[in-house]
Structures are given as structure tokens and as C-alpha cells.
Scaffold this active site. Structure first.
Site, PDB file in Angstrom:
ATOM      1  N   LYS A 287       9.238   9.044   1.597  1.00 14.14           N
ATOM      2  CA  LYS A 287       8.094   8.218   1.984  1.00 14.14           C
ATOM      3  C   LYS A 287       8.498   7.221   3.059  1.00 14.14           C
ATOM      4  CE  LYS A 287       5.214   4.430   0.225  1.00 14.14           C
ATOM      5  NZ  LYS A 287       5.758   3.440   1.173  1.00 14.14           N
ATOM      6  N   ASN A 288       9.672   6.612   2.911  1.00 14.69           N
ATOM      7  CA  ASN A 288      10.103   5.572   3.839  1.00 14.69           C
ATOM      8  C   ASN A 288      10.581   6.128   5.178  1.00 14.69           C
ATOM      9  OD1 ASN A 288       9.504   3.566   2.002  1.00 14.69           O
ATOM     10  ND2 ASN A 288      11.579   3.469   1.170  1.00 14.69           N
TER      11      ASN A 288
ATOM     12  N   ARG B 246       1.542  -0.833   4.329  1.00 17.96           N
ATOM     13  CA  ARG B 246       2.438  -1.603   5.178  1.00 17.96           C
ATOM     14  C   ARG B 246       2.993  -0.811   6.365  1.00 17.96           C
ATOM     15  NH1 ARG B 246       3.892  -6.804   6.500  1.00 17.96           N
ATOM     16  NH2 ARG B 246       5.907  -6.752   7.495  1.00 17.96           N
TER      17      ARG B 246
ATOM     18  N   ASP C  51       2.091  -3.201  -0.591  1.00 11.98           N
ATOM     19  CA  ASP C  51       2.459  -3.671  -1.921  1.00 11.98           C
ATOM     20  C   ASP C  51       2.584  -5.185  -1.993  1.00 11.98           C
ATOM     21  OD1 ASP C  51       2.601  -1.098  -2.877  1.00 11.98           O
ATOM     22  OD2 ASP C  51       4.701  -0.860  -2.332  1.00 11.98           O
TER      23      ASP C  51
ATOM     24  N   ASP D  77      13.833  -1.317  -3.849  1.00 10.42           N
ATOM     25  CA  ASP D  77      12.814  -0.414  -4.385  1.00 10.42           C
ATOM     26  C   ASP D  77      13.179   0.113  -5.774  1.00 10.42           C
ATOM     27  OD1 ASP D  77      11.118  -0.678  -2.269  1.00 10.42           O
ATOM     28  OD2 ASP D  77      11.514   1.279  -1.389  1.00 10.42           O
TER      29      ASP D  77
END
Length: 419
Positions: A23-24, A93, A117, A305
Site C-alpha cells: 500500500k505504501n 493521505r 488516518d 505502522d
């Protein structure tokens, strides 16, 4: 309609799980497609909510975006739009990562301040100061980041903190700037290396990925490419911690275990048998986990995370653990929900002290972000009875096929829709 999970505790997780793309990383790679006219293809994309959201952001900038399975095809026009002021930007974000590519390609950008978030302050000061050093003018106006440049030139930029987002935006702006740019105290995350590799495939000249110093020789033009996203180390580690918490035996595939060196070392200290494998790792926990201390730090430190998962592990460990949060000040919201589940925990500033208990007690709990949501599900797996986890849309933003994967490992979880 809203949805929540019902998680029944007491199951030992066992089996194999395959993780998808990070995802990042994937969202930044999609943004990088703005840097080249033509069709860029990103493969191994995770099936998470943020990918179609980023697709909407890019469509609003004039791109054609096709999503098919784990592949995203992005066709960028000769003249992309530069104004990203619409609802999709405000929902997550990572949307701010279009700032650097737009400044590089269009010499201007208007990007609505992003959402995401609720884990603490994440200002854009370093993004803006880096762009200013490259020759752009940047201000916050009417809820948007506004940047303009007559020309972009190389610069020596030292970040006051190794911010992943700032590193990415400055890097993507610098690849089309005149001359050489050096970014000192750059973020070192594997996702940064993934972005550097894709940019170099497109014709950029970036060196130093994975180190504290990035050197970029600006080029006049980039070309589209096809690139495979690296495996998601955070999702992979979540399953590894789940194995330890439930005294299970889980093989995790689809990730480079070297990206999780410190995390896997911590699981070993907790008493797990951890075996690196060619495309992942295996975690076996035979006895109750041992208490260990965690302190979050930028990569290669322990990831922020994974802080909720560390707290979940500490909550059922034998002994007392201290968790120190050095990155996001509001992440300890999660502790309040863990206390609902019977955790013996208290916080003081950026420290949390957790005295492990043999088993947690089920209760209704609420997710405040992606990782907190996953951490609460893991806690529900080691609680008596049935735990209700609410606001699970957060989890869907970061964990593809979460219910299916958990059930495949023997976990008992149900997605329930209510008015």
C-alpha cells in the site's frame, strides 16, 4: 449501511497466506505515472480501497485509468491538469504525492490538503521547503497546497526528519529539474527504493536509494514503463505477529524478509521460531509470548505502522513491556480500545507500559486508523467470547481480502452490515 466485524477468540492461526503489493508503495508509483506521457502499467497492485481512490485523483488530472485485477494502466496526456481539488484527495493521505510530479511536469500544482488516518500531525512543511529550494513558490491557500515554478533547478536539500512523503515528493520533482539534486537525511524505506527503481526504468538518473543520501541528475523527459510493486511488509508482519499472539504456525509469502529484519528479530525475542524463506518467512510460536520492548523509528527501525500489533502482542505476553512511539503522537489512541478488551496498560507521554494478561476479554471496540483496526482484530483473536470491531472501512484501505485470509488461517471472523 455500516459494517463491523465479529471476531471470535480462541483460534490458533495455522497455514499459509500470500500478501500483495505494498500500500505504501503502489499509490506513489501511480502518481509517478504523471511524469511521462503515455501508458504506464503498475502490476501486483493490492485490492484495497485506496487504489481506486488514487485512480479517481489521476482521472481528475486528465489521465485515463483502467483497473483490472492486480494491474493498473495509467495513460497520461501530453498536458495533464494541475488542479487536484476534489473529494477523492481529501479521503486519504497519499493523495499529496501528486504534488511533486505535477510541479515537475506542469510547473504548477494545486492540491487539496489530504485526509487519511487520525494518527497525529503530519504537516507539509518539508514538502514545501524542498520544492522552494528547487525553485518553486509554494503556499497554503484556501485549504490547498499551491506551488508554481517558472523553472526547476537542482539543489542541496537536507530534511530535518527522514519523512517518507517529503522524500518522495522532492524526488519526483527533482527528476525533471535542471542539474543535480542531493537529498540528505532522506527516508530509507523499501518503498522509497521501489519508487527510485521505477523512476530509473522511466529514464531518470537516481542513485542512493535505500541510503540516507539520494542523488538525482535531472533529465528533460521520462518515458512510460511497466513496474511490479514490492510486497507489503506491513501486511506481512501483521500476519507474523498474529501467529505469535495466537501461538500459531503461519507461513507468509510474497514479501522480502530482509525488509522486516528488526521486526522478525523482535518476534524471535518473544519466543517465536522465525525462518526466512525465499519469498517470505515462517513464524511458529509454541508457548505464550515473552514480554519485549518496542520503540518505533524510521526505517530500518521498528515501523510505527506496526505499533498497534506490538501493543496487542504485549497485552498477552508473559511479563511487562514498554512501547515507545517516536513518530506519530496520536497513535496511542489504540491503547484506550485495548483497555476495553481487558489489557493492563497505561500511557505517559510517548510511552505505554503494558503488563501482559493470559487472555483478553471481548468488548465492542472502534478503529481509528488502518493499523489500529487490524490490531484490534488480532486482539479479538486472543479474547474470550466475541469482539465487535467497528469502523472497519479503515481496515479495507490497507488489507486486501482480510476476512478471507484470516479465515484461511483458521480465524473466526464475520463481516456484519447494520443500519
Amino acid at each position: 449501511m455500516s459494517e463491523h466485524f465479529l471476531v471470535t477468540g480462541g483460534s490458533r492461526l495455522e497455514g499459509e497466506v500470500v500478501v500483495g503489493g505494498a500500500k505504501n508503495s503502489v499509490l506513489k508509483l501511480m502518481a509517478a505515472a504523471l511524469l511521462a506521457e503515455g501508458t504506464t502499467v503498475v502490476t501486483n497492485c493490492p485490492d484495497i480501497l485506496d487504489v481506486p481512490l488514487m485512480a479517481e485523483v489521476l482521472r481528475g488530472l486528465g489521465c485515463e485509468v483502467e483497473l483490472e485485477g492486480s494491474e493498473v494502466r495509467i495513460t497520461t496526456p501530453a498536458e495533464p491538469k494541475y488542479h487536484a481539488d476534489f473529494d477523492a484527495v481529501k479521503q486519504f493521505r497519499a493523495s499529496v504525492c501528486v504534488l511533486g510530479p505535477l510541479v515537475a511536469r506542469c510547473r504548477r500544482a494545486v492540491v487539496a490538503l489530504p485526509g487519511g488516518d487520525a494518527i497525529g500531525s503530519r504537516p507539509l512543511d518539508m514538502h514545501q521547503s524542498g520544492l522552494r529550494l528547487l525553485g518553486a513558490r509554494s503556499e497554503i491557500e484556501h485549504g490547498c497546497v499551491v506551488a508554481e515554478a517558472d523553472d526547476l533547478h537542482g539543489a542541496n536539500i537536507r530534511l530535518v526528519f527522514p519523512s517518507v512523503g517529503a522524500t518522495e515528493n522532492i524526488l519526483m520533482a527533482a527528476v525533471l529539474a535542471r542539474g543535480e539534486t542531493v537529498i540528505d537525511n532522506a527516508a530509507r524505506e523499501p518503498e522509497i527504493v521501489d519508487l527510485c527503481n521505477m523512476l530509473n526504468q522511466m529514464g531518470a538518473k537516481v542513485s542512493g536509494g535505500g541510503s540516507t543520501t539520494l542523488t538525482i541528475q535531472g533529465v528533460r523527459k521520462l518515458e512510460p514503463t511497466t513496474h511490479r510493486v514490492i510486497g507489503d511488509r506491513i501486511v506481512a508482519a501483521t500476519w507474523g505477529v498474529a501467529a505469535s499472539m495466537t501461538r500459531g504456525d503461519v507461513r507468509v509469502r510474497g514479501v522480502n524478509h530482509k525488509h522486516l529484519g528488526l521486526v522478525l528479530d523482535k518476534l524471535r525475542l518473544a519466543g517465536a521460531e522465525v525462518t526466512p524463506e525465499v519469498d517470505g518467512f515462517r513464524v511458529i510460536q509454541r508457548e505464550r509470548p515473552k514480554a519485549i520492548n518496542f520503540a518505533t523509528l524510521p526505517y530500518p527501525g521498528f515501523p510505527t505502522d506496526l505499533q498497534p500489533m506490538a501493543i496487542g502482542l504485549a497485552a498477552v505476553a508473559d511479563g511487562t513491556s514498554m512501547i515507545t512511539e517516536n513518530v506519530f503522537e496520536s497513535r496511542f489512541r489504540f491503547v484506550e480500545e485495548m483497555i476495553r478488551l481487558g489489557a493492563d496498560a497505561r500511557t505517559d507521554g510517548h510511552h505505554a507500559v503494558i503488563r501482559g494478561v493470559p487472555v483478553l476479554s471481548s468488548a465492542p471496540v472502534w478503529s481509528s486508523d488502518i493499523r489500529a483496526g487490524a490490531g484490534l482484530v488480532l486482539a479479538g483473536l486472543v479474547a474470550d467470547g466475541v469482539t465487535e470491531v467497528h469502523d472497519i472501512f479503515h481496515i479495507d484501505r490497507g488489507y486486501p481480502r482480510f476476512v478471507e485470509n484470516l479465515r484461511g488461517l483458521g480465524g473466526v471472523i464475520e463481516r456484519v452490515s447494520t443500519e
